[in-house]
Design an enzyme around this catalytic site. Sequence first.
Site, PDB file in Angstrom:
ATOM      1  N   ARG A   1      53.816  83.701  31.818  1.00 28.12           N
ATOM      2  CA  ARG A   1      53.698  82.408  32.496  1.00 28.12           C
ATOM      3  C   ARG A   1      54.522  81.386  31.735  1.00 28.12           C
ATOM      4  NH1 ARG A   1      47.905  80.246  34.660  1.00 28.12           N
ATOM      5  NH2 ARG A   1      47.881  82.217  35.787  1.00 28.12           N
TER       6      ARG A   1
ATOM      7  N   SER B   1      48.993  80.237  39.321  1.00 28.49           N
ATOM      8  CA  SER B   1      47.624  79.830  39.638  1.00 28.49           C
ATOM      9  C   SER B   1      47.506  78.308  39.762  1.00 28.49           C
ATOM     10  CB  SER B   1      46.663  80.395  38.593  1.00 28.49           C
ATOM     11  OG  SER B   1      45.335  80.200  39.020  1.00 28.49           O
TER      12      SER B   1
ATOM     13  N   ASP C   1      41.608  77.062  44.252  1.00 25.73           N
ATOM     14  CA  ASP C   1      42.836  76.617  43.577  1.00 25.73           C
ATOM     15  C   ASP C   1      44.053  77.169  44.316  1.00 25.73           C
ATOM     16  OD1 ASP C   1      42.683  79.274  42.729  1.00 25.73           O
ATOM     17  OD2 ASP C   1      43.275  78.853  40.669  1.00 25.73           O
TER      18      ASP C   1
ATOM     19  N   GLU D   1      33.967  83.807  34.439  1.00 25.34           N
ATOM     20  CA  GLU D   1      34.423  83.066  33.263  1.00 25.34           C
ATOM     21  C   GLU D   1      34.210  81.584  33.563  1.00 25.34           C
ATOM     22  OE1 GLU D   1      38.515  84.066  32.601  1.00 25.34           O
ATOM     23  OE2 GLU D   1      39.197  83.156  34.463  1.00 25.34           O
TER      24      GLU D   1
ATOM     25  N   LYS E   1      39.008  87.895  39.367  1.00 24.85           N
ATOM     26  CA  LYS E   1      38.284  86.766  39.961  1.00 24.85           C
ATOM     27  C   LYS E   1      38.811  86.498  41.364  1.00 24.85           C
ATOM     28  CE  LYS E   1      41.017  83.421  37.289  1.00 24.85           C
ATOM     29  NZ  LYS E   1      41.609  84.222  36.200  1.00 24.85           N
TER      30      LYS E   1
END
Length: 622
Positions: A73, A175, A332, A434, A448
Site C-alpha cells: 500500500r 480501502s 468504507d 478487529e 472482514k
Amino acid sequence: MAENAEGDLNSNLLHTPYHTGDPQLDTAIGQWLRWDKNPKTKEQIENLLRNGMNKELRDRLCCRMTFGTAGLRSAMGAGFCYINDLTVIQSTQGMYKYLERCFSDFKQRGFVVGYDTRGQVTSSCSSQRLAKLTAAVLLAKDVPVYLFSKYVPTPFVPYAVQELKAVAGVMITASHNRKEDNGYKVYWETGAQITSPHDKEILKCIEECVEPWNGSWNDNLVDTSPLKRDPLQDICRRYMEDLKKICFHRELNSKTTLKFVHTSFHGVGHDYVQLAFQVFGFKPPIPVPEQKDPDPDFSTVKCPNPEEGESVLELSLRLAEKEKARVVLATDPDADRLAVAELQENGHWKVFTGNELAALFGWWMFDCWKKNTSRNADVKNVYMLATTVSSKILKAIALKEGFHFEETLPGFKWIGSRIKDLLENGKEVLFAFEESIGFLCGTSVLDKDGVSAAVVAAEMAAYLETMNITLKQQLIKVYEKYGYHISKTSYFLCYDPSTIKSIFERLRNFDSPKEYPKFCGTFAILHIRDVTTGYDNSQPNKKSVLPVSKNSQMITFTFQNGCVATLRTSGTEPKIKYYAEMCASPEQSDTAFLEEELRKLIEALIENFLEPSKNGLIWRSV
C-alpha cells in the site's frame, strides 16, 4: 512500507547516461525510463531529473514497497516505492514466479483479480487499469484469470478464490486510506490474506523479476485472451445465496417499520448492500445520493474513513433525520468495514465504536446460534476471534457461555488463517473482529466483510425493535451481563520512522538498559508483552504466545487496575496507535468511575510513554 533496496535495483545493467553523482540513483533512473510505458509517470521522473531534484528522485526510485498488514500500500505516482503501472507489473511477475513454484496446477486453477474505484488522473493510474495490467501479466504466461468486469467489494476476491478453487487472488484497493493511495492486496488459495513466509518469498521473487517481460504491458489481452473469464454474476449469485446462512428472521425483516440509511462513501458498496438487504427480506436501505456513486476524489468527506465518526457521517445523519430513519449504516470505500450510528431519544446520534459493535455482534451471533442449533450441539466446539488490540468483551462472553475465544496479531490476515485452521479441525466459528470496524459474521468469507455486517446489523436492529429495545440499550444489557468493557482507541501521526523507533526503544530501556517501565505515571504495571521482540513477562518462560512480529512495533501493558493498553505502529499509515480498555467484572457497574480511571491512564500513557511535544507527534484531528 518502503525499505532500502540497493539489491533490488542491481546495477549489472548497462551504464546509464545519468550523472547525479550517485551510481545507484543513476542506475535506477535508467531502469525507470527504459521500463515505464505510462507517459504520465515517465514524465514525472523526467521532470524531476530535468529540475535536478535528486533527493526526491532517490526517495522515489531507491527503495521498494514491502508487505504490511494489508499487502502493498502506498501513494499512486512515479517511482519504485509507489503504486503505479510498472510496480504493479513487477509485483505480478513476482507473484507469477512464486505461484508457479508453489502450485503445479497453477495453469489449470487460475487467479482472481478484483478492483475498487480509486484513481489518479495525474498518473493515469486507476484501480481498474492496474487490475487489467495484473491480469495481462498472467494471461501472457497462459494463466487463466478471473477478472471482475466491474468494481467489487474487497471480500468478493477472497470469496471467489475459495469458490473457484483458484490458487490466489489480488484486490487492487487502498480501502479507507486517503484518495492519493492505492494498494495490492494478496489472498492465498485458502481465501485468507497472505501471511509470513509467503510475503517475504513473494518480495524476493519480485526483486528477481524487476524488468517487465514481453507481453506484460499488453493489456489488450484482457479483451482478446480466451483464458480471461468474468466471474461477476456467478460470484455475486453465490455470495448472496451464502448470506442466507446468517439470516435468521427473514419474515420479521420484511415487516419491520425500522428505516435504514446506507452510505457507501463514494466507493463500491451501494449495489451490493442493496442486494444483501433484498436477500434478508428488507425493503432497500435509503442511499445517500451524494455518496452513492463511485468518486475517486471522495469529494464530500475530508477523509474516506467511516471510523472517524460523526464528522465524516454528516450527510448520512442529516438524510436519516429527514427520512425519519433511526439507524445509519456506513461501508468504507471498498466495503470491507462497517460503521453504525443510531439516533437516541435525546435527539443525538450515537456512533458506535468497533469494540461496541463487536459486543453487539458477539451477543447476536451466539444468541442466534443457541436458538437455531440442534439440542446436542456442543458449545465447546464454537469459537469467536479478535485481534489482540481489540476489546476483550468476547473473552468475557465466552467465559460465561462456555465457547472458545482466541486472540491473534493485529490484521485480519491472522484471523483469516486461524479460522481456516479451526474449520479444518471441525470447529464452528461464529464471529471475528478487529476494533477498526472490521467484522466477519459466519465463515463464507475469510476476511472482514462490510456487506454482510451491514445486513446482519440491520436484522439485529429490526429484531430488537420488536421488543422496543435500541442497539444502545442492548449494548448496556450486554455489558451488565458480561462486565463493562470501556475502551478508547486513537492515534498520533508521525512521518519520521527514526522517531517512532526511538519511542519504542526508550520503552525497552526505560530506567536502565533492557528494563521495561514498572509504572506509567502513578499507574503500576503488572505485565508487559512486546510482540516485536517476543518478550512476555506474564508467561512462565517469558516468551510471547503470539508470534514475533519484528517488522512492526507493538508493546502491550497490563496494569494493576485491570486496564490493558497497547502502543503499536500502523501497517498501512504513518501512525502510532494507542488502544486502552478497562475490563470490569459484572459487579463493577460504576461506569463514571471506570471512564475517569481510563481517561487518567490514557493521559499518563501519552505523557510518559509517547511524549508528543518532545517527539513532534501530530495529534489526531477530530
